[in-house]
Design an enzyme around this catalytic site. Structure first.
Site, short mmCIF file in Angstrom:
data_model
loop_
_atom_site.label_atom_id
_atom_site.label_comp_id
_atom_site.label_asym_id
_atom_site.label_seq_id
_atom_site.Cartn_x
_atom_site.Cartn_y
_atom_site.Cartn_z
N THR A 109 0.86 -1.19 0.00
CA THR A 109 0.00 0.00 0.00
C THR A 109 0.89 1.23 0.00
O THR A 109 1.91 1.26 0.71
CB THR A 109 -0.96 0.05 1.22
N ILE A 110 0.50 2.23 -0.78
CA ILE A 110 1.30 3.47 -0.79
C ILE A 110 1.24 4.16 0.56
O ILE A 110 2.08 4.99 0.87
CB ILE A 110 0.87 4.44 -1.91
N ASP A 111 0.23 3.82 1.39
CA ASP A 111 0.02 4.56 2.65
C ASP A 111 1.08 4.23 3.71
O ASP A 111 1.29 5.02 4.63
CB ASP A 111 -1.37 4.24 3.23
N ARG A 171 7.83 24.41 -5.89
CA ARG A 171 8.87 25.35 -5.44
C ARG A 171 9.42 26.12 -6.63
O ARG A 171 9.68 27.33 -6.55
CB ARG A 171 9.98 24.56 -4.74
N ARG A 175 3.63 33.43 -3.51
CA ARG A 175 2.39 32.64 -3.48
C ARG A 175 2.36 31.64 -2.35
O ARG A 175 3.39 31.16 -1.89
CB ARG A 175 2.21 31.90 -4.80
N GLU A 196 -5.38 13.96 2.73
CA GLU A 196 -6.80 14.06 2.34
C GLU A 196 -7.77 14.01 3.53
O GLU A 196 -8.87 14.53 3.47
CB GLU A 196 -7.15 12.95 1.33
N1 LIG Z 1 -12.69 -6.44 7.94
C1 LIG Z 1 -12.41 -7.19 6.86
N2 LIG Z 1 -12.68 -8.51 6.88
C2 LIG Z 1 -12.42 -9.28 5.79
N3 LIG Z 1 -11.93 -8.81 4.65
C3 LIG Z 1 -11.64 -7.51 4.57
C4 LIG Z 1 -11.86 -6.62 5.67
N4 LIG Z 1 -11.48 -5.38 5.30
C5 LIG Z 1 -11.04 -5.48 4.03
N5 LIG Z 1 -11.12 -6.75 3.59
C6 LIG Z 1 -10.79 -7.27 2.26
O1 LIG Z 1 -9.61 -6.69 1.77
C7 LIG Z 1 -9.87 -5.92 0.60
C8 LIG Z 1 -8.99 -4.73 0.56
O2 LIG Z 1 -9.22 -3.93 1.72
P1 LIG Z 1 -9.15 -2.35 1.65
O3 LIG Z 1 -10.05 -1.86 0.57
O4 LIG Z 1 -9.36 -1.85 3.01
O5 LIG Z 1 -7.68 -2.07 1.12
P2 LIG Z 1 -6.30 -2.37 1.83
O6 LIG Z 1 -5.95 -3.79 1.67
O7 LIG Z 1 -6.33 -1.82 3.23
O8 LIG Z 1 -5.31 -1.55 0.90
P3 LIG Z 1 -5.12 0.05 0.77
O9 LIG Z 1 -4.24 0.47 1.90
O10 LIG Z 1 -4.46 0.19 -0.52
O11 LIG Z 1 -6.46 0.68 0.82
C9 LIG Z 1 -11.36 -5.59 0.69
O12 LIG Z 1 -11.90 -5.32 -0.57
C10 LIG Z 1 -11.90 -6.88 1.28
O13 LIG Z 1 -12.01 -7.88 0.30
O1 LIG Z 2 -9.03 3.86 -4.99
P1 LIG Z 2 -9.97 4.23 -3.89
O2 LIG Z 2 -10.83 3.09 -3.49
O3 LIG Z 2 -10.74 5.49 -4.18
O4 LIG Z 2 -9.10 4.52 -2.61
C1 LIG Z 2 -8.35 5.66 -2.37
C2 LIG Z 2 -7.47 5.37 -1.19
O5 LIG Z 2 -6.62 4.30 -1.51
C3 LIG Z 2 -5.31 4.64 -1.12
O6 LIG Z 2 -4.64 5.07 -2.27
C4 LIG Z 2 -4.59 3.45 -0.60
O7 LIG Z 2 -4.52 2.50 -1.62
C5 LIG Z 2 -5.43 5.77 -0.14
O8 LIG Z 2 -4.26 6.53 -0.06
C6 LIG Z 2 -6.60 6.48 -0.74
O9 LIG Z 2 -7.27 7.23 0.22
#
Ligand SMILES: Nc1ncnc2c1ncn2[C@@H]1O[C@H](COP(=O)(O)OP(=O)(O)OP(=O)(O)O)[C@@H](O)[C@H]1O
Ligand SMILES: O=P(O)(O)OC[C@H]1O[C@](O)(CO)[C@@H](O)[C@@H]1O
Length: 336
Positions: free
Chosen positions: A121-123, A150, A159, A219
């Site tokens: 994840t980019i986060d 800059r 600005r 954000e």
């Molecule tokens: N509480 C949960 N229980 C089971 N599966 C989950 C849960 N939360 C998320 N997932 C699964 O993981 C997938 C990805 O989760 P989410 O959309 O939160 O992104 P992420 O993995 O946290 O990555 P990012 O940081 O890029 O958003 C969801 O679409 C779902 O399928």
């Molecule tokens: O692509 P989506 O579902 O709009 O999610 C955006 C979110 O996903 C992230 O890029 C993480 O993957 C966050 O930084 C951002 O808030």
């Protein structure tokens, strides 16, 4: 021969193809699914070898398309996924994704599926790992945006700029990018700041002789309780309230989805490749139920039960930024 299935899940991120390439073992057969967890149920899997990854290796296009789905949050979802994996005679599932994907991986483990999670994840907001695939490339991209601001600030001076960054509920991406790019003010969801705090900081910068002032804002930084995934445009709200206090216009910039992806930088490639190699060794040992995390400069195994969203920031960097007055406001979790 051991059979491993691979998915990417959640927001896309750069470097994952190198990890997949480097997890290839002569002792393992690999299949991939597009579309994350839902893809396991709805898509046709395909076999792949290291040869299939050659032209993907350095690309920001994902070899396995990602997905977000509520399926895994339903009662029957994990069992549907387990059933589909059993039909393909899969021994272990490898899930690339963020903290949400790790929760999905844990549910599958609890349903009796062998699973390995790899942080992507980019986060960079996952507890138990210093590194997540894609973060370094995103930081470098935002750094370049700050450098450009800059430059235009020098070319057409006087600005105030505000740029909105991704990161969801974490300020880590903004913090790292802001330090890398030399932004003047960082607005982070972990800190409670007021509009007058920002105005005071801008005035200090100008009094110190700064011609253009650059603010980087996560954000979710302003009124984080109201933030929902995918919301953008918070800097318009901030600017609306800030402009009357300053008596001048603020120039806004939202790179948005361009922050995610792009071809991976060298650091992401190397770290992702090392995570991939770490997973390869674990597959050969038939060791499962962990996240391939990163601590003290090396990959390590973190029990899936310990994996969750990281609440804090990189403390050393946050304290350095605070000391330099880059971050207005007080820590939300602070006892002071
Ligand atoms: N509480 C949960 N229980 C089971 N599966 C989950 C849960 N939360 C998320 N997932 C699964 O993981 C997938 C990805 O989760 P989410 O959309 O939160 O992104 P992420 O993995 O946290 O990555 P990012 O940081 O890029 O958003 C969801 O679409 C779902 O399928
Ligand atoms: O692509 P989506 O579902 O709009 O999610 C955006 C979110 O996903 C992230 O890029 C993480 O993957 C966050 O930084 C951002 O808030």
């Amino acid at each position: 021969m051991l059979k491993a299935a691979v998915i990417t899940s959640g927001g896309d991120a750069s470097g994952v193809n190198a990890a997949i390439r480097m997890m290839i073992s002569v002792d393992v057969d690999y299949i991939g699914y597009h579309g994350g967890f839902e893809g396991i149920v709805n898509e046709t899997p395909f076999s792949f070898t290291k040869e299939d990854l050659i032209s993907w290796y350095n690309s920001g296009d994902l070899f396995l398309r990602s997905g977000r789905t509520d399926l895994m949050k339903t009662e029957t979802g994990p069992l549907q996924v387990k059933q589909a994996l059993m039909e393909q005679q899969v021994d272990v599932l490898i899930v690339f994704g963020g903290d949400g994907s790790a929760k999905g991986a844990l549910k599958l483990k609890e349903s009796g599926v062998n699973v390995i999670h790899v942080p992507m994840t980019i986060d960079n907001d996952i507890e138990g790992t210093d590194y997540t695939i894609g973060h370094k490339t995103a930081v470098e991209y935002i750094q370049q945006q700050i450098i450009r601001l800059r430059q235009t600030g020098r070319n057409l001076g006087g600005r105030v700029f505000i740029m909105e960054t991704f990161g969801g509920m974490s300020g880590q991406l903004t913090l790292a990018s802001g330090i890398a790019g030399n932004a003047d003010i960082l607005l982070l969801p972990e800190y409670d700041f007021s509009i007058s705090d920002i105005a005071a900081r801008i005035t200090q910068e100008k009094q110190a002789g700064r011609d253009s002032v650059i603010i980087l804002c996560t954000e979710s930084a302003f009124q984080p309780d109201e933030y929902k995934n995918g919301d953008q445009g918070v800097i318009s709200k901030i600017s609306e309230q800030l402009e009357p206090l300053l008596g001048e216009r603020i120039r806004q910039s939202i790179p948005g989805y361009t922050q995610r992806c792009g071809d991976p930088n060298m650091e992401d490639q190397l770290c992702a490749a090392r995570l991939g190699d770490f997973v390869r060794k674990k597959l050969e040992e038939e060791t499962y139920s962990f996240m391939a995390g990163w601590k003290d400069g090396s990959p390590c195994a973190v029990p899936l039960e310990h994996v969750r969203k990281k609440e804090g920031l990189d403390e050393e960097l946050a304290q350095a930024a605070k000391y330099q007055h880059l971050i207005p406001g007080e820590r939300r979790d602070s006892d002071e």
